[in-house]
Design an enzyme around this catalytic site. Structure first.
Site, PDB file in Angstrom:
ATOM      1  N   SER A 181       0.853  -1.188   0.000  1.00  0.00           N
ATOM      2  CA  SER A 181       0.000   0.000   0.000  1.00  0.00           C
ATOM      3  C   SER A 181       0.886   1.233   0.000  1.00  0.00           C
ATOM      4  O   SER A 181       2.046   1.180   0.417  1.00  0.00           O
ATOM      5  CB  SER A 181      -0.893   0.005   1.259  1.00  0.00           C
ATOM      6  OG  SER A 181      -1.560   1.235   1.400  1.00  0.00           O
ATOM      7  N   TYR A 227      -2.547  -0.998  10.093  1.00  0.00           N
ATOM      8  CA  TYR A 227      -2.527  -1.356   8.680  1.00  0.00           C
ATOM      9  C   TYR A 227      -1.260  -0.815   8.003  1.00  0.00           C
ATOM     10  O   TYR A 227      -0.562  -1.550   7.296  1.00  0.00           O
ATOM     11  CB  TYR A 227      -3.768  -0.815   7.973  1.00  0.00           C
ATOM     12  CG  TYR A 227      -3.822  -1.181   6.504  1.00  0.00           C
ATOM     13  CD1 TYR A 227      -4.232  -2.441   6.099  1.00  0.00           C
ATOM     14  CD2 TYR A 227      -3.467  -0.257   5.518  1.00  0.00           C
ATOM     15  CE1 TYR A 227      -4.286  -2.786   4.756  1.00  0.00           C
ATOM     16  CE2 TYR A 227      -3.519  -0.582   4.176  1.00  0.00           C
ATOM     17  CZ  TYR A 227      -3.934  -1.850   3.799  1.00  0.00           C
ATOM     18  OH  TYR A 227      -3.974  -2.184   2.461  1.00  0.00           O
TER      19      TYR A 227
END
Length: 246
Positions: A153, A166
Site C-alpha cells: 500500500s 494497517y
C-alpha cells in the site's frame, strides 16, 4: 495504469495460489490468472465466496480451480503444513503465490489504538503471510520459474497519520518481500515483489473512505496488468521491486 498486455497463453500450465480469492482484488486476480491458462487455488475464509469465483471460472471454460477454505486469523502451524502436503500431493509444485488477503483494522491515532486491534491486524497481514509463504516456499522452489507477489500500500511505503496497524503491517510486508527477494537472488528460481494496488473499488476501500464516491476508482479487473506481469515469465528477472498497479 501499469502498461502491460498479456498474451493469451501467458500462464498456461501454471499452478497459482491466491489468498483472499473470494472477492475484490483477489477474485479478480484469480479469474485473470485462470483466463490465461493457470490452475488457480482459491484460498479464503468464506467458502460461499470462493465457490462463486469457482463457478465463474468453470463457466468460462478455464482450467478447473480448487477451493481451499482457510482462515488466516485462526490457522495453526500444522494446518499450514497440511496445506503444503495437499498441494504437493495434487500438483507436485507451486508456480505462483499472490499474498492478497489482509484487513484494514481501525483507522485511529496510534495513541488510541488498542493492543488487541494492533495485534490482530499484524497477525493476519504479516504473521499469516509469513507462515504461508515460508511453508509453501519448498513447493515454489520446485518450479522452473516461480513468483511470490505481496500486496502492499502507499501507506506502507511512506507513513501516514491515522493508518495505524494497517500502515505498519504494510511496511512489514515490504520488508518481508525485500528480505525474501535478497535471500532467493541467484539461489532459487523464485522471485519476490510487491504491488501497491492504489485506490480501487473494493469493500476495503469503502471501509477506509466511507465518504468517497467509489465510481471515481477503477474496478479490480482494471488494475490486473501488473498482477499478470509479475506472475508470468515476462518478469522472470524482476526481483525485490515495489511496483504500482496504477
Amino acid at each position: 495504469m501499469f502498461d502491460y498486455t498479456a498474451r493469451p497463453d501467458l500462464l498456461k500450465g501454471r499452478i497459482i495460489l491466491v489468498t483472499g480469492a473470494g472477492r475484490g482484488i483477489g477474485a479478480a486476480a484469480a479469474k485473470a490468472y485462470a483466463a490465461l491458462g493457470a490452475t488457480v487455488l482459491l484460498l479464503g475464509k468464506t467458502e460461499a465466496n470462493l465457490n462463486e469465483v469457482y463457478d465463474q471460472i468453470e463457466a468460462a471454460g478455464h482450467p478447473q480451480p480448487v477451493v481451499i477454505p482457510f482462515n488466516l486469523e485462526t490457522a495453526l502451524p500444522h494446518q499450514y503444513d497440511e496445506l503444503a502436503v495437499m498441494i504437493e500431493e495434487q500438483f507436485g509444485r507451486l508456480d505462483g503465490l499472490l499474498n492478497n488477503a489482509s484487513i484494514i483494522g481501525p483507522r485511529t491515532p496510534l495513541e488510541q489504538l488498542s493492543g488487541d486491534n494492533f495485534m490482530r491486524v499484524m497477525h493476519i497481514n504479516v504473521d499469516a503471510t509469513f507462515m504461508l509463504t515460508s511453508t509453501l516456499l519448498p513447493l515454489l522452489k520446485l518450479s522452473e520459474d516461480a513468483s511470490v507477489v505481496f500486496t502492499s500500500s502507499s501507506v506502507g511505503r511512506k507513513g501516514r497519520a491515522y493508518w495505524g496497524a494497517y500502515g505498519v503491517s504494510k511496511f512489514a510486508t515490504e520488508g518481508l518481500m525485500q528480505t525474501l527477494a535478497d535471500e532467493l537472488e541467484g539461489v532459487a528460481p523464485v522471485r519476490s515483489n510487491s504491488i501497491n494496488p492504489g485506490a480501487t473499488r473494493t469493500a476495503m476501500r469503502a471501509q477506509a473512505y466511507p465518504s468517497e464516491n467509489p465510481q471515481n476508482n477503477p474496478l479490480p479487473e482494471e488494475i490486473m496488468p501488473v498482477y499478470l506481469y509479475l506472475m508470468g515469465p515476462d518478469s522472470k528477472d524482476v526481483n525485490g521491486q515495489a511496483l504500482n498497479a496504477q
